[in-house]
Design a protein around this motif. Structure first.
Motif, PDB file in Angstrom:
ATOM      1  N   SER A  10       0.831  -1.213   0.000  1.00  0.00           N
ATOM      2  CA  SER A  10       0.000   0.000   0.000  1.00  0.00           C
ATOM      3  C   SER A  10       0.861   1.257   0.000  1.00  0.00           C
ATOM      4  N   PHE A  11       1.942   1.220   0.761  1.00  0.00           N
ATOM      5  CA  PHE A  11       2.848   2.370   0.800  1.00  0.00           C
ATOM      6  C   PHE A  11       3.489   2.606  -0.563  1.00  0.00           C
ATOM      7  N   ALA A  12       3.913   1.536  -1.222  1.00  0.00           N
ATOM      8  CA  ALA A  12       4.530   1.679  -2.544  1.00  0.00           C
ATOM      9  C   ALA A  12       3.538   2.221  -3.566  1.00  0.00           C
ATOM     10  N   GLU A  13       2.297   1.728  -3.542  1.00  0.00           N
ATOM     11  CA  GLU A  13       1.293   2.236  -4.470  1.00  0.00           C
ATOM     12  C   GLU A  13       1.015   3.714  -4.237  1.00  0.00           C
ATOM     13  N   ALA A  14       0.930   4.118  -2.975  1.00  0.00           N
ATOM     14  CA  ALA A  14       0.688   5.527  -2.678  1.00  0.00           C
ATOM     15  C   ALA A  14       1.851   6.402  -3.144  1.00  0.00           C
ATOM     16  N   VAL A  15       3.079   5.946  -2.931  1.00  0.00           N
ATOM     17  CA  VAL A  15       4.244   6.726  -3.356  1.00  0.00           C
ATOM     18  C   VAL A  15       4.268   6.885  -4.873  1.00  0.00           C
ATOM     19  N   VAL A  16       3.979   5.825  -5.600  1.00  0.00           N
ATOM     20  CA  VAL A  16       3.947   5.905  -7.064  1.00  0.00           C
ATOM     21  C   VAL A  16       2.869   6.884  -7.518  1.00  0.00           C
ATOM     22  N   THR A  17       1.688   6.831  -6.883  1.00  0.00           N
ATOM     23  CA  THR A  17       0.610   7.745  -7.248  1.00  0.00           C
ATOM     24  C   THR A  17       0.983   9.194  -6.991  1.00  0.00           C
ATOM     25  N   MET A  18       1.694   9.448  -5.904  1.00  0.00           N
ATOM     26  CA  MET A  18       2.021  10.821  -5.533  1.00  0.00           C
ATOM     27  C   MET A  18       3.215  11.383  -6.295  1.00  0.00           C
ATOM     28  N   VAL A  19       4.162  10.548  -6.652  1.00  0.00           N
ATOM     29  CA  VAL A  19       5.430  11.042  -7.186  1.00  0.00           C
ATOM     30  C   VAL A  19       5.441  11.100  -8.709  1.00  0.00           C
ATOM     31  N   CYS A  20       4.803  10.158  -9.363  1.00  0.00           N
ATOM     32  CA  CYS A  20       4.889  10.106 -10.825  1.00  0.00           C
ATOM     33  C   CYS A  20       4.421  11.389 -11.512  1.00  0.00           C
ATOM     34  N   PRO A  21       3.330  12.044 -11.081  1.00  0.00           N
ATOM     35  CA  PRO A  21       2.983  13.325 -11.717  1.00  0.00           C
ATOM     36  C   PRO A  21       4.061  14.386 -11.577  1.00  0.00           C
ATOM     37  N   VAL A  22       4.786  14.394 -10.436  1.00  0.00           N
ATOM     38  CA  VAL A  22       5.872  15.348 -10.269  1.00  0.00           C
ATOM     39  C   VAL A  22       6.986  15.067 -11.273  1.00  0.00           C
ATOM     40  N   LEU A  23       7.362  13.802 -11.391  1.00  0.00           N
ATOM     41  CA  LEU A  23       8.397  13.443 -12.362  1.00  0.00           C
ATOM     42  C   LEU A  23       7.970  13.785 -13.781  1.00  0.00           C
ATOM     43  N   LEU A  24       6.717  13.523 -14.110  1.00  0.00           N
ATOM     44  CA  LEU A  24       6.233  13.817 -15.458  1.00  0.00           C
ATOM     45  C   LEU A  24       6.232  15.313 -15.733  1.00  0.00           C
ATOM     46  N   ALA A  25       5.766  16.100 -14.749  1.00  0.00           N
ATOM     47  CA  ALA A  25       5.715  17.555 -14.939  1.00  0.00           C
ATOM     48  C   ALA A  25       7.112  18.141 -15.092  1.00  0.00           C
ATOM     49  N   LEU A  26       8.050  17.695 -14.265  1.00  0.00           N
ATOM     50  CA  LEU A  26       9.413  18.202 -14.364  1.00  0.00           C
ATOM     51  C   LEU A  26      10.098  17.723 -15.631  1.00  0.00           C
ATOM     52  N   ASP A  27       9.770  16.507 -16.053  1.00  0.00           N
ATOM     53  CA  ASP A  27      10.388  15.982 -17.265  1.00  0.00           C
ATOM     54  C   ASP A  27       9.889  16.718 -18.508  1.00  0.00           C
ATOM     55  N   LEU A  28       8.615  17.061 -18.518  1.00  0.00           N
ATOM     56  CA  LEU A  28       8.050  17.790 -19.659  1.00  0.00           C
ATOM     57  C   LEU A  28       8.347  19.279 -19.609  1.00  0.00           C
ATOM     58  N   LYS A  29       8.929  19.745 -18.485  1.00  0.00           N
ATOM     59  CA  LYS A  29       9.296  21.154 -18.327  1.00  0.00           C
ATOM     60  C   LYS A  29       8.092  22.059 -18.540  1.00  0.00           C
ATOM     61  N   LYS A  30       7.071  21.809 -17.755  1.00  0.00           N
ATOM     62  CA  LYS A  30       5.868  22.624 -17.840  1.00  0.00           C
ATOM     63  C   LYS A  30       6.196  24.074 -17.471  1.00  0.00           C
ATOM     64  N   ASP A  31       5.780  25.008 -18.341  1.00  0.00           N
ATOM     65  CA  ASP A  31       6.054  26.414 -18.084  1.00  0.00           C
ATOM     66  C   ASP A  31       5.306  26.920 -16.856  1.00  0.00           C
ATOM     67  N   LYS A  32       4.151  26.307 -16.584  1.00  0.00           N
ATOM     68  CA  LYS A  32       3.351  26.768 -15.458  1.00  0.00           C
ATOM     69  C   LYS A  32       4.031  26.479 -14.118  1.00  0.00           C
ATOM     70  N   TRP A  33       4.950  25.535 -14.105  1.00  0.00           N
ATOM     71  CA  TRP A  33       5.672  25.237 -12.868  1.00  0.00           C
ATOM     72  C   TRP A  33       6.880  26.154 -12.699  1.00  0.00           C
ATOM     73  N   MET A  34       7.299  26.808 -13.789  1.00  0.00           N
ATOM     74  CA  MET A  34       8.592  27.475 -13.765  1.00  0.00           C
ATOM     75  C   MET A  34       8.491  28.978 -13.566  1.00  0.00           C
ATOM     76  N   ASN A  35       7.286  29.523 -13.369  1.00  0.00           N
ATOM     77  CA  ASN A  35       7.153  30.970 -13.296  1.00  0.00           C
ATOM     78  C   ASN A  35       7.903  31.564 -12.106  1.00  0.00           C
ATOM     79  N   LYS A  36       7.907  30.839 -10.971  1.00  0.00           N
ATOM     80  CA  LYS A  36       8.591  31.321  -9.777  1.00  0.00           C
ATOM     81  C   LYS A  36       9.780  30.441  -9.415  1.00  0.00           C
ATOM     82  N   VAL A  37      10.255  29.694 -10.375  1.00  0.00           N
ATOM     83  CA  VAL A  37      11.351  28.753 -10.119  1.00  0.00           C
ATOM     84  C   VAL A  37      12.563  29.178 -10.919  1.00  0.00           C
ATOM     85  N   GLN A  38      13.700  29.205 -10.289  1.00  0.00           N
ATOM     86  CA  GLN A  38      14.923  29.556 -10.982  1.00  0.00           C
ATOM     87  C   GLN A  38      15.456  28.345 -11.738  1.00  0.00           C
TER      88      GLN A  38
END
Length: 446
Positions: A10-38
């Protein structure tokens, strides 16, 4: 060991659910995430944190699988691996939640206070685990099964709420939406962040729970209440923002479930589960029909298997759809009546699904008036959940059909404007062409 493996899964499934969108967003370099990020330092750091979270979240499950496949007497490395990996993964999840909230519109003071207190709790529990009497001890089988079911519920709800928090950030809350929409979304993101931080700490607590049975029973009960209240607060806040008074109609289905429970308890009276630890209260052993002797084989199948709790799959899928539609509706403004109706029934399905799950937990049945009353209320909750999901599916189909029809109307209007513009341009070109011909015939004429 089976309960421990289930909690690690259950812990592994929850971690995958929570983390994969972050990895995908950072990998795709979403501009909406980068407005206040150096760029590129902070996204690279968050990518490393997200990867470490994912790897350490999977390690406890791998350790349990290896120890089951290659059992070693008196081996402590699976327990050590579980504690260390769960500590690192929970800390990284907390860092990600704070970073996502800090980069969006959540109050900085709220992020700092909640993040600091949650981090202190993780450190204290990690240190206390290594005290004498804690390390290497496993929970009793019955208590382990109770913690296992509670941890599965906690992990599922926390994972979806974390996913909703990331969805709000991906929607563009950092820059594109300002003013009214941003102010409307701020309380929802604050509630999501607070519940996610509490959920992560409670997930870690049940991964390495205290060994005292009385303390653990209270922890499980308070954990279920905390996540239920947090989920209800988020649903109520979203529905109040979108539907006003009409949005509170989703509470009618949990009210029906509660009234059914009250009616069942009033009809039968509160009952206690017999045979739950007291040998004198155990039911009589089954006897053989011919000789009247105890039939040992007849009771083994029922005594060894406990009724499974209600599944969380339907509730998690419905919760994901609710967050996806509600976030877009709040940020876009002015949702249609079909959208509000869809959100009312999906919120009702989520509330009914959570109630259904909690009513099927063995430790909650005695607290609500007995097993018979809890089972009847659970049946009503199951019906309400499936009914609301069915209605929401129909409403979603209507929304999709209307969106497609509106898109066709827009395409037709664009085509009409294009044709008119082309005709107008052709006329202008014809005028210029006639002027050029006149200039060629009579060069002295302008």
């Amino acid at each position: 060991m089976v309960e421990l493996t289930s909690r690690c899964l259950s812990f592994a499934e929850a971690v995958v659910t929570m983390v994969c969108p972050v990895l995908l967003a950072l990998d795709l370099k979403k501009d909406k995430w980068m407005n206040k990020v150096q760029e590129p330092i902070l996204p690279a750091v968050m990518l490393v944190v997200a990867g470490a979270t994912l790897v350490t979240g999977l390690l406890p499950m791998l350790a349990c699988s290896i120890s089951e496949r290659f059992p070693t007497p008196n081996a402590t490395w699976p327990s050590v691996t579980r504690v260390l990996a769960a500590s690192i993964s929970s800390a990284c999840l907390l860092v990600l939640a704070c970073w996502i909230s800090f980069m969006s519109i959540v109050s900085e003071s709220c992020v700092i206070v909640v993040g600091f207190l949650s981090g202190i709790f993780l450190v204290i529990r990690s240190v206390c685990y290594w005290f004498p009497g804690e390390e290497g001890n496993e929970l009793p089988e019955e208590l382990g099964a109770i913690v296992d079911k509670s941890h599965e519920f906690l992990s599922g709800v926390t994972g979806i709420l974390f996913l909703g928090l990331e969805g709000m950030a991906l929607e563009g809350l950092v820059g594109p939406y300002l003013g009214t929409q941003q102010n409307a979304l701020q309380p929802h993101m604050s509630i999501s962040f607070f519940v996610c931080a509490v959920g992560v700490t409670l997930m870690f607590l049940e991964m390495i729970p205290p060994r005292t049975a009385a303390v653990m029973h209270r922890v499980v009960y308070l954990t279920d209440i905390a996540m239920t209240v947090g989920t209800g607060a988020l649903l109520t806040a979203i529905m109040r923002t979108l539907g006003g008074k009409y949005g509170f109609l989703f509470l009618s289905f949990p009210l029906i479930i509660f009234l059914q429970l009250v009616y069942a308890v009033a009809l039968r009276g509160p009952t206690q589960d017999t045979g739950a630890g007291d040998p004198e209260n155990k039911p009589p052993m089954a006897t053989d029909n011919q000789h009247g002797e105890p039939d040992e084989n007849r009771g083994q199948g029922n005594q060894g298997e406990e009724p499974k709790p209600a599944p969380m799959g339907l509730t998690k899928v419905t919760f994901t759809g609710f967050l996806a539609v509600s976030v877009r509706a709040i940020s876009g403004g002015s949702p249609s009546d079909w959208t509000i109706s869809f959100l009312v029934f999906t919120a009702a399905a989520i509330a009914s699904g959570v109630s259904w799950r909690l009513l099927t937990h063995k430790q909650n049945k005695d607290r609500v008036g007995g097993e018979a009353a809890a089972d009847e209320a659970a049946n009503v909750a199951s019906f309400c959940t499936h009914f609301c999901v069915a209605v929401a599916t129909v409403l979603f189909a209507v929304m999709a059909w209307k969106a497609g029809a509106a898109r066709e109307d827009v395409s037709a209007a664009c085509a009409h404007v294009y044709d008119v513009t082309c005709v107008h341009l052709n006329k202008i070109l014809d005028v210029h062409h006639m002027r050029n011909m006149c200039t060629c015939i009579d060069p002295c004429r302008n």
